[in-house]
Scaffold this motif. Structure first.
Motif, PDB file in Angstrom:
ATOM      1  N   MET A   1      -2.897  35.504 -36.673  1.00 57.45           N
ATOM      2  CA  MET A   1      -2.183  36.286 -37.011  1.00 57.45           C
ATOM      3  C   MET A   1      -3.359  36.385 -38.792  1.00 57.45           C
ATOM      4  O   MET A   1      -3.015  37.212 -39.406  1.00 57.45           O
ATOM      5  N   ILE A   2      -4.148  35.147 -38.893  1.00 60.55           N
ATOM      6  CA  ILE A   2      -5.254  35.596 -40.304  1.00 60.55           C
ATOM      7  C   ILE A   2      -6.638  36.870 -40.507  1.00 60.55           C
ATOM      8  O   ILE A   2      -6.225  37.409 -40.663  1.00 60.55           O
ATOM      9  N   THR A   3      -6.902  36.690 -38.606  1.00 60.87           N
ATOM     10  CA  THR A   3      -6.948  38.361 -38.327  1.00 60.87           C
ATOM     11  C   THR A   3      -6.697  39.738 -38.460  1.00 60.87           C
ATOM     12  O   THR A   3      -6.557  40.669 -38.843  1.00 60.87           O
ATOM     13  N   LEU A   4      -4.851  39.485 -38.103  1.00 62.73           N
ATOM     14  CA  LEU A   4      -4.278  40.891 -38.299  1.00 62.73           C
ATOM     15  C   LEU A   4      -3.677  40.998 -39.531  1.00 62.73           C
ATOM     16  O   LEU A   4      -4.320  42.163 -40.117  1.00 62.73           O
TER      17      LEU A   4
ATOM     18  N   LEU B   1      -0.489  32.505 -45.941  1.00 64.84           N
ATOM     19  CA  LEU B   1      -0.169  32.263 -44.271  1.00 64.84           C
ATOM     20  C   LEU B   1      -0.811  30.690 -44.427  1.00 64.84           C
ATOM     21  O   LEU B   1      -0.537  29.598 -44.544  1.00 64.84           O
ATOM     22  N   ILE B   2      -2.561  30.396 -44.743  1.00 69.20           N
ATOM     23  CA  ILE B   2      -3.302  29.217 -44.703  1.00 69.20           C
ATOM     24  C   ILE B   2      -2.474  28.520 -45.559  1.00 69.20           C
ATOM     25  O   ILE B   2      -2.867  27.166 -45.480  1.00 69.20           O
ATOM     26  N   GLN B   3      -2.430  27.916 -47.173  1.00 68.08           N
ATOM     27  CA  GLN B   3      -2.110  27.645 -48.303  1.00 68.08           C
ATOM     28  C   GLN B   3      -0.839  27.278 -47.461  1.00 68.08           C
ATOM     29  O   GLN B   3      -0.262  25.638 -47.950  1.00 68.08           O
TER      30      GLN B   3
ATOM     31  N   SER C   1     -13.524  30.046 -41.116  1.00 65.62           N
ATOM     32  CA  SER C   1     -14.614  31.242 -40.836  1.00 65.62           C
ATOM     33  C   SER C   1     -13.832  32.675 -40.945  1.00 65.62           C
ATOM     34  O   SER C   1     -14.559  33.462 -40.186  1.00 65.62           O
ATOM     35  N   THR C   2     -12.754  32.558 -39.950  1.00 63.68           N
ATOM     36  CA  THR C   2     -12.164  33.636 -39.813  1.00 63.68           C
ATOM     37  C   THR C   2     -11.356  34.300 -40.747  1.00 63.68           C
ATOM     38  O   THR C   2     -11.774  35.630 -40.696  1.00 63.68           O
ATOM     39  N   LEU C   3     -10.744  33.670 -41.298  1.00 62.31           N
ATOM     40  CA  LEU C   3     -10.977  34.216 -42.782  1.00 62.31           C
ATOM     41  C   LEU C   3     -12.270  34.673 -43.412  1.00 62.31           C
ATOM     42  O   LEU C   3     -12.381  36.351 -44.113  1.00 62.31           O
TER      43      LEU C   3
END
Ligand SMILES: [Zn+2]
Ligand SMILES: [Zn+2]
Length: 514
Positions: free
Chosen positions: A285-288, A301-303, A315-317
């Motif tokens: 989802m972060i990639t998208l 989303l991460i939070q 690292s994706t972020l």
């Protein structure tokens, strides 16, 4: 104590061994008033097959101290256990030392050693060992040997060796084995030949979730989105419950095609089907979100995640942050510096972003920090299969025996490509480097060297050139391959750590989205 008594005790031992009840077996063994070599063999085999290699070896020593001559069977079991333990700990040299010294190797010994090399990512050794196994001992490989071999070929994208092993599978008559067939589906996908994977898949009499996942992921990584999603629907119609890996396949298929709405739909369906999204699904989802320019939403989303963000999430972020997302990039990098201060990757990514914004002071600070922490770059390699052998290259490689010819060919290719519009992308190197240093540091990336080598060996070939890269392909190499695919009139199939790129006629199957 009569012989008959020993038989009854041994029966009890063997019953525990069959059930894998190691502790109970050990207790009974210690209570035996008298034991024989059969009792010892059962004890050693049980320790060995349950991963207690140290205990297996101790039992072997005790057997000798008690005056019993260890049989070939007890020796092999104890040594197999030790080999397995060393291989699992990554001490492959010690595992090899034991294996090499064994006089009576059995199929299990060979399987352990081969799978040890697969785990260590040393597939050339596996192939060598597999050939040696059949030559020297006239042993028949079993389905475990074959599936280890197939996954080793998959790791290397060694289509030639994969096909040889496949041929062996047919000759041995084990092509109905689900373990072997699933490994073959995975291997053909990882070599970029999804058509062959599909043929095997369709002819399998029974399949499990692993088989479905292998093909769904294979399609996703090869950019065949429609095929991946159709297969996912079919999987459900046939009442197979998708697992976490299935969803990673489905989400990555949609991401690779920028299908924003669909990704959200499939992500929501994970919870609807009674599972909870894992960190891998969140990373998708972060990639998208990042790729569609909503890095702030990715941070939200991460939070809001129910999990503690791990290294992969940050690292994706960081990887999706562009020039305008410096604040979020700094946040991600600071977490990564805490989690693994000695990994140079995040320092380099952050300093490249600063460089792109012209913030040279910050570039210097990050570079200093990286040096201070003694951070190491992840070793990046490219592999190419030429003449039935897999050759490995590093950037600015000087170890290959044909190094002179390779650089000659690469320089020739670069100047041809420059005439048709290719320009070196010098944005990715430090601004204070000299022109020659800039040229070298971009032009001689391992992937370009691998391509040049394939062209020297097979100048007039028509078959696709397959290159594997263990990290994400850089922008410059991606453009380079597109131009090269026009000049050499051959498809180039490249697998990087994220996905496949099928280059042909100046285009890439990823549509520049990777
Ligand atoms: Zn590159
Ligand atoms: Zn591509």
């Amino acid at each position: 104590m009569t012989k008959r008594d020993v038989y009854s005790w041994n029966d009890l031992l063997s019953a525990y061994a069959k059930m894998g009840m190691v502790e109970n077996l050990h207790v009974v063994f210690d209570q035996m008033p008298y034991c024989d070599s059969v009792s010892y063999n059962t004890l050693i085999a049980c320790f060995a097959s349950n991963g207690h290699s140290g205990k297996a070896l101790k039992a072997l020593v005790r057997m000798q101290e008690d005056g019993f001559q260890p049989t070939q069977y007890s020796h092999v079991n104890a040594l197999n256990a030790m080999t397995d333990m060393y291989a699992k700990c990554g001490d492959i040299d010690r595992a090899w030392f034991l294996f090499d010294g064994m006089i009576d190797k059995n199929v299990v010994s060979w399987n352990l050693m081969i799978s040890g090399y697969v785990k260590m990512g040393n597939p050339n050794e596996c192939i060598h060992l597999f050939n040696e196994m059949q030559l020297s001992e006239m042993l028949k490989p079993d389905s475990y040997t074959i599936s280890s071999m197939v996954s080793s070929c998959a790791k290397l994208a060694s289509l030639y060796h994969g096909q040889v092993v496949h041929g062996k599978v047919v000759v041995m008559g084990i092509d109905n084995s689900m373990l072997v067939s699933s490994a073959l589906v995975d291997m053909y996908c990882k070599c970029g030949v999804t058509l062959d994977a599909r043929v095997i898949f369709e002819t399998m009499p029974i399949r499990n979730v692993i088989t479905w996942n292998a093909l769904i992921l294979g399609y996703a990584q090869n950019g065949q989105v429609l095929e991946a999603l159709t297969l996912y629907e079919r999987m459900q119609q046939q009442n197979f419950k998708p697992d976490n890996i299935t969803f990673v396949g489905v989400l990555s298929a949609c991401i690779n095609a920028d299908m924003v709405k669909e990704v959200q739909k499939y992500f929501d369906s994970i919870s609807e089907q009674g599972s909870a999204p894992t960190l891998d699904h969140y990373a998708c989802m972060i990639t998208l979100l990042g790729r569609s320019g909503s890095v702030d939403k990715a941070v939200d989303l991460i939070q809001g995640m129910p999990h503690e963000p791990n290294y992969r999430i940050w690292s994706t972020l960081l990887s999706v942050c562009a020039k305008g997302d410096l604040k979020n990039a700094e946040l991600a990098a600071s977490r990564l510096f805490e989690l693994d201060p000695r990994n140079a990757g995040p320092y380099i990514m952050l300093s490249n972003l600063y460089a792109a914004c012209g913030r040279w002071k910050d570039v210097a600070v990050v570079r200093f920090l990286m040096k201070e922490k003694n951070a190491k770059k992840f070793a990046a390699y490219s592999w190419v299969e030429v003449g039935n052998k897999v050759h490995r290259f590093v950037s600015e490689d000087h170890y290959h025996p044909e190094v002179g010819k390779i650089y000659g060919e690469l320089n020739r290719l670069i100047s041809i490509l420059q005439q048709i519009g290719y320009n070196l992308d010098t944005n990715i190197v430090l601004h204070n480097a000299g022109e020659e240093e800039k040229f070298r540091s971009i032009s001689y990336h391992s992937k370009k060297l691998a391509l040049a080598f394939a062209l020297i060996r097979k100048p007039n070939g028509v078959a696709p050139i397959r290159i594997i890269k263990n990290i994400r392909v850089c922008d410059d190499c991606h453009v380079f391959m597109k131009f090269a695919s026009i000049t050499i009139s051959r498809p180039i199939i490249m697998r990087d750590s994220n996905r496949f790129h099928h280059f042909f006629g100046a285009k890439c199957s990823c549509n520049d989205n990777w």
